[in-house]
Every structure is written in C-alpha cells, then in structure tokens.
Scaffold this motif. Structure first.
Motif: not given
Length: 307
Positions: A154-157, A219-243
């Motif tokens: 599931m990495k980079n997905t 609650f869920y939408s705010v949590s997922f919108w502000n989340s960055w650590f999961s993407a920072f940890l599990y994704m290493d391609r810039a085009e897949l990053y959240p904002v």
C-alpha cells in the motif's frame, strides 16, 4: 332598529396581550452573559484575523511587528508564488480526493460498527467494545506499521492514508452512545413493517441521525484534510503528496532562507509563508462548515420521542 345598552351596563373589554417583564436579576444576567460571550468570541477571532492580516502584509511590516488586525503594505508575492506552481494544484487535488474517499469509508465503517455494538442483545458485544477501546491505548508502533503497510503493497497509494485511520475509536464511541439512546419503539415499528436490520438502519435510524452524522463527517474530514504525517511517511513521490505535505516542505525551505541573504521575494516568502499556508489550508474547511452547521440542530428534538 338598534338597541342601546343602559349606561349602567358593564362593558366587555377586549383582552390585551400580556407582557412579561424580565426581573432585574435576569436582565443583569443577560447583559453579563452577552458581554462575556462577546469577549470570548473576540479572543477566539483575534488570532485568525491577525493570521489573515500577516498573510497579506509585506515583509518589512511583519518583521517590525506592525501588523495587527489590518494588513500593512499589501502584498501578494507569497500567494502568487504558491498558487502559480502546478504541483500545488496537483497536491491540492490529491487532498480533496484523499479526504472525500477516506471520510466516506470511515463513515461507513464507523456507523455500521457503532450501530452493531449499540445493541445490548448482540453476542460478544463486550468483546468487540473491548477490542476497539484497547486500540486507543496500544498500537504496534511506528516501525511495525511502516513494515506492515510496505508488506501489504500500500506504499505510495491512497490506501496507505485511508486504511490505517479508517475508524476513530473516539468517534465510534460517540456514535455508539447516540444509537443506544435511539427510540426502540421506532425500530420495533419498522420490524413490524417488515424491514430488515439494514433496512432499519438505512430508512429509519440514519434519517433521524443527521446531527451525529454531520458531526462525525466534520470530525473525519478535518482530520484527513489536515493530516500530513501519514503521507510524509508512506509516500516518496511528490505528485502523490497532499497539499499539507507540499506546504510543510515550503515552510521548511522558507525557514532555511530566513536569516540568510537572498532576494526580496525569498525574504517575503520567509516572513509570511506560515500565515499564507495556514490560511490556504483552513479556508476550504471554513467554507464547508456553514453547510454542515445546519444539521447540528436538526437532531435535537429526537429526544422528544417518548419511550
């Protein structure tokens, strides 16, 4: 021919609307309460207004501490540089997709799980609740989670962000308590009409649970919108990053520039990049919130159904 009443006959007067005057103590309470609420609202809004003012101010006024409630030296350099980058909009679109998909999956799983464990006749109910509560205090840790996500492919997905955070135990317990207080008479009437368990949930329970559903969606939408650590940890391609990861990297780059000699645009970005990024991140949630707010009151009268 008209008949006149004698002068001594009593006259019937029309009833006049009764006006109840507030007592002096209640009037004082209303004034004090209103004043206190206004002060709390002002203290709450001040940091956000100051944030907006800094986002549109120039670097010289920000560094000298002259920006308070109104922008000084109106400047859009940071906004122009951030929004002119195609990668910003690519990552912004990723955030929208991640938030919508993750919130939808989380709501389905949380609602069905909470509805099931809210039934006291469910066999093994205590075990299911115990398993959910256990995960609030204990987890495998950062490295085991990373190894698990990588092993499952599931990495980079999208699923690396969605699946590990699909159910919030706090939100689960809130919905469970709400469903436990739901009118049993309504569900029994639905059973008499021939509805199955899923039919009761879809056609009776959920339409009367808009208040808690809207709250959980927020609650869920705010949590997922502000989340960055999961993407920072599990994704290493810039085009897949959240904002949020894009803006995090922008802040990190601006921090390096800050204090070093550079161009005027670099100094401007370093001075108000945090304000700009926070404003760009929180703005969509502020726009969505008024549309969800109206549902918070819709379920208040549900408790008026007598058991």
């Amino acid at each position: 021919m008209t008949t006149e009443l004698p002068a001594s006959a009593p006259r019937v007067e029309r009833p006049v609307g009764t006006v109840i005057k507030d007592t002096r103590g209640y009037t004082v309470f209303r004034v004090v309460n209103g004043t206190a609420l206004l002060l709390v609202a002002a203290l709450t809004l001040y940091p956000f207004i100051n944030l907006v003012a800094q986002a549109f101010s120039s670097e010289a006024f920000i560094r000298s501490g002259q920006v308070n409630l109104w922008p000084r030296g109106f400047n859009l350099t940071t906004f122009d540089i951030v929004t002119s980058d195609p990668m910003f909009w690519r990552n912004y679109g990723n955030t929208v997709v991640y938030t919508v998909v993750a919130t939808a999956i989380a709501m389905v799983l949380t609602t069905t799980f909470a509805y099931a464990i809210s039934k006291r006749h469910l066999k093994g109910r205590t075990v299911f609740i115990g398993i959910a509560v256990f995960t609030m205090f204990f987890n495998g840790g950062l490295i085991p989670n990373y190894v698990l996500i990588n092993t499952l492919g599931m990495k980079n997905t999208l699923w690396a962000i969605v699946i590990p955070n699909a159910i919030s135990v706090f939100n689960l317990l809130v919905m469970k308590s709400f469903f436990e207080n739901f009118s049993t008479e309504l569900e029994e009437a639905a059973e008499i009409d021939g509805l199955s368990t899923y039919g009761k949930l879809w056609r009776v329970v959920l339409p009367l649970s808009k208040a808690v559903i809207a709250t959980m969606v927020l609650f869920y939408s705010v949590s997922f919108w502000n989340s960055w650590f999961s993407a920072f940890l599990y994704m290493d391609r810039a085009e897949l990053y959240p904002v949020t990861v894009y803006l995090r990297n922008l802040i990190a780059a601006a921090t390096v520039v800050q204090g070093a000699a550079g161009s005027d645009s670099a100094a401007q970005i370093a001075s108000n990049v945090q304000a700009v990024t926070m404003l760009l991140t929180v703005l969509p949630i502020i726009c969505v919130y008024p549309f969800i707010q109206k549902y918070f009151v819709s379920g208040v009268m549900l408790g008026a159904v007598k058991q």
